[in-house]
Design a protein around this motif. Sequence first.
Motif, PDB file in Angstrom:
ATOM      1  N   THR A   1       3.284 -14.050  -9.390  1.00  0.00           N
ATOM      2  CA  THR A   1       2.416 -14.549  -8.317  1.00  0.00           C
ATOM      3  C   THR A   1       2.872 -13.921  -6.993  1.00  0.00           C
ATOM      4  N   PRO A   2       2.712 -12.590  -6.879  1.00  0.00           N
ATOM      5  CA  PRO A   2       3.232 -11.889  -5.703  1.00  0.00           C
ATOM      6  C   PRO A   2       2.555 -12.276  -4.397  1.00  0.00           C
TER       7      PRO A   2
ATOM      8  N   TRP B   1       2.813  -7.553  -1.395  1.00  0.00           N
ATOM      9  CA  TRP B   1       1.395  -7.374  -1.101  1.00  0.00           C
ATOM     10  C   TRP B   1       0.797  -6.258  -1.958  1.00  0.00           C
ATOM     11  N   THR B   2       1.588  -5.221  -2.240  1.00  0.00           N
ATOM     12  CA  THR B   2       1.104  -4.136  -3.106  1.00  0.00           C
ATOM     13  C   THR B   2       0.846  -4.662  -4.512  1.00  0.00           C
ATOM     14  N   ALA B   3       1.813  -5.451  -5.058  1.00  0.00           N
ATOM     15  CA  ALA B   3       1.645  -6.017  -6.397  1.00  0.00           C
ATOM     16  C   ALA B   3       0.442  -6.951  -6.452  1.00  0.00           C
ATOM     17  N   ALA B   4       0.166  -7.616  -5.341  1.00  0.00           N
ATOM     18  CA  ALA B   4      -0.983  -8.524  -5.273  1.00  0.00           C
ATOM     19  C   ALA B   4      -2.295  -7.774  -5.048  1.00  0.00           C
ATOM     20  N   ARG B   5      -2.203  -6.466  -4.815  1.00  0.00           N
ATOM     21  CA  ARG B   5      -3.359  -5.597  -4.555  1.00  0.00           C
ATOM     22  C   ARG B   5      -4.167  -6.067  -3.342  1.00  0.00           C
ATOM     23  N   ALA B   6      -3.437  -6.601  -2.366  1.00  0.00           N
ATOM     24  CA  ALA B   6      -4.052  -6.961  -1.081  1.00  0.00           C
ATOM     25  C   ALA B   6      -3.961  -5.713  -0.199  1.00  0.00           C
TER      26      ALA B   6
ATOM     27  N   SER C   1       1.912  -3.549   5.859  1.00  0.00           N
ATOM     28  CA  SER C   1       3.325  -3.834   5.646  1.00  0.00           C
ATOM     29  C   SER C   1       4.130  -2.557   5.433  1.00  0.00           C
ATOM     30  N   TRP C   2       3.575  -1.614   4.676  1.00  0.00           N
ATOM     31  CA  TRP C   2       4.276  -0.352   4.457  1.00  0.00           C
ATOM     32  C   TRP C   2       4.378   0.449   5.752  1.00  0.00           C
TER      33      TRP C   2
ATOM     34  N   ASP D   1       9.848   6.386   2.930  1.00  0.00           N
ATOM     35  CA  ASP D   1       8.948   5.268   3.206  1.00  0.00           C
ATOM     36  C   ASP D   1       7.588   5.769   3.688  1.00  0.00           C
ATOM     37  N   TRP D   2       7.579   6.809   4.548  1.00  0.00           N
ATOM     38  CA  TRP D   2       6.307   7.404   4.968  1.00  0.00           C
ATOM     39  C   TRP D   2       5.581   8.013   3.768  1.00  0.00           C
ATOM     40  N   ARG D   3       6.356   8.683   2.899  1.00  0.00           N
ATOM     41  CA  ARG D   3       5.736   9.293   1.713  1.00  0.00           C
ATOM     42  C   ARG D   3       5.111   8.226   0.819  1.00  0.00           C
ATOM     43  N   ASP D   4       5.860   7.103   0.568  1.00  0.00           N
ATOM     44  CA  ASP D   4       5.331   6.032  -0.289  1.00  0.00           C
ATOM     45  C   ASP D   4       4.075   5.418   0.312  1.00  0.00           C
ATOM     46  N   LEU D   5       4.050   5.282   1.637  1.00  0.00           N
ATOM     47  CA  LEU D   5       2.836   4.787   2.299  1.00  0.00           C
ATOM     48  C   LEU D   5       1.680   5.736   2.052  1.00  0.00           C
ATOM     49  N   GLY D   6       1.962   7.043   2.180  1.00  0.00           N
ATOM     50  CA  GLY D   6       0.911   8.032   1.937  1.00  0.00           C
ATOM     51  C   GLY D   6       0.392   7.988   0.511  1.00  0.00           C
ATOM     52  N   GLU D   7       1.288   7.855  -0.454  1.00  0.00           N
ATOM     53  CA  GLU D   7       0.882   7.790  -1.867  1.00  0.00           C
ATOM     54  C   GLU D   7       0.000   6.572  -2.112  1.00  0.00           C
ATOM     55  N   LEU D   8       0.415   5.407  -1.538  1.00  0.00           N
ATOM     56  CA  LEU D   8      -0.357   4.184  -1.726  1.00  0.00           C
ATOM     57  C   LEU D   8      -1.731   4.305  -1.081  1.00  0.00           C
ATOM     58  N   ALA D   9      -1.771   4.830   0.131  1.00  0.00           N
ATOM     59  CA  ALA D   9      -3.049   5.013   0.820  1.00  0.00           C
ATOM     60  C   ALA D   9      -3.953   5.956   0.031  1.00  0.00           C
ATOM     61  N   TYR D  10      -3.370   6.971  -0.556  1.00  0.00           N
ATOM     62  CA  TYR D  10      -4.145   7.927  -1.349  1.00  0.00           C
ATOM     63  C   TYR D  10      -4.766   7.232  -2.567  1.00  0.00           C
ATOM     64  N   SER D  11      -3.979   6.371  -3.231  1.00  0.00           N
ATOM     65  CA  SER D  11      -4.482   5.691  -4.428  1.00  0.00           C
ATOM     66  C   SER D  11      -5.628   4.745  -4.103  1.00  0.00           C
TER      67      SER D  11
END
Length: 405
Positions: free
Chosen positions: A268-269, A299-304, A311-312, A324-334
Motif C-alpha cells: 500500500t505505497p 509515489w512511483t510504486a503507487a503510480r501517482a 518528488s523525484w 537521481d537526475w537520470r532516474d527522474l528522466g527515465e521515469l518521465a520517459y516511461s
Amino acid sequence: MNQRRSFRIALAALGLSLSMGVQAAGPALSQSTVDRIDALSSTLSSNPAAVVQKAGASIEALGKGRSQSQSDRWARALYEHLMARAYAHQGQPGEAARYFARAHSDDVVPLSLRREWLREEARYRLEAGQTRRGRALFERWAAQARPDANDYWTLTELAAEARDWPGAARYLKRSRRAGIDLTPQRQSLADAIHQHSGDYASLLSPLLKRLDAHPGDQALRLRAVALYQRLGEAGKAAAIWEAGWQRGVLSGAKALDRLVALHLAAGTPARAAEWLEKGLSSGTLEETTARRRTLAEAWTAARARGKALASWTALAERTGAPEDWRDLGELAYSWGGWSQVITAMTNARKAGLEDTGRSWLLQGVAAFSLEKDAEATQALEQAIATAQGQTRTQAQAWYKALTAS
C-alpha cells in the motif's frame, strides 16, 4: 524452565480403600490377610514407619515361601502398595515410586488398579526429581487411560520443561479440546509453546482478544504486529500499527517510520507516501535524503505520476546527483513527460553523468515527440557518437527515421 510445577498438585494420590471390597478387586484372600492389610492401612497417617516395617516383613515372608499362587501374589502387591503409601507419608518419593512400580508390575493386579498405581509411580518419580522417567510413565498411563484436561495440561508442562515443543503443542491442543481453564499463567506458557513450535496463528486469537479489551496496551500491539509479520500478513500488521498511531498509543519519528515501512511491505505505497508526507510537513520526521527518496519511490510504486515526478525532482535538486537526475528522466520517459525528460537528462550530464549515450537517446526521442526536430537531430547525433551496443543501434534507427522524414 524456571516454572513451578503445577502438575504436582494435579497428580493427587489415588488411595485404595482396603476395608471394603478388597476380595472382589482381585483373587480371594484369607480373612486374616484382609484384617492385617486393613489394620496397616488404618495406621498409615499416624505411624507410617510401622507400616513400612510390618508390610516389609509380610512381603519378605511371602517371598520366602516362593509361592506362585495368585492369592499370595495379590497380597504381596497390596503390601507393596501400602509400603509405597507409607514412604510417601514419610516424604520419601523415590522409595514410594519404587514400591508403586513393584505393586503394578504383577498382572494378577486388576487392570484398573495397575493403571492407578502406574499413575502414582509417575507422580512420585516426578516428586523425586526423576523428571524424564516420570514423564515417560505418565505418558504411558495417559495412553492407557482416559486423561482429563488437567492430565493433558500436566503433560503439556512436562513436555515444555523438557523443551519438547512439538510434544508440548500436541498436548496443549488436547488439553484445550478437553476444556482446560487457561489462567493467565497457563496462557503465558501456551504462548511460549506456540512461539517455540512456530504456531504463530494460534498465538493471534487470544492476543487480539486481549488487544480489543486493552487497545491502549502498547506491548500487546507490538506483539500483534510482530506475529502478523511472521505470518506474512503485512497488510494486517500495518493496520494494527496505524490504529495504534491514530489512537496515540504509538508516537514519534521511529514509530512513524515503521508505519511507512509496514505500508510499503503491505503493498500500500500510496498510504505509505501519505503518512510520510504528513510526517515531513508536520515536523515529526526530519527532512533527510533517505526519507525524500522513500517518498519518491512510494509515489512511483503507487503510480501517482504527478506526485512521483515532483518528488523525484525535489530529490534530484536536493542531492544534485547525476543518478537521481537520470532516474527522474527515465521515469518521465516511461510516462511520456517529454519536457521533464529533456530537463532531467540535461541536468544529469551537467552533474557529471558518465554514461551519456542513453541520456542523449531519450532526450532525442523526447524532442522528436515535442516536434522539436532540430533539437532531436542534434541529440540523436550525440547518442550515436557516445553510445554503444543496442543503445547506439536504437539511436541510429531513430536518426534514420527522423532524417528520412
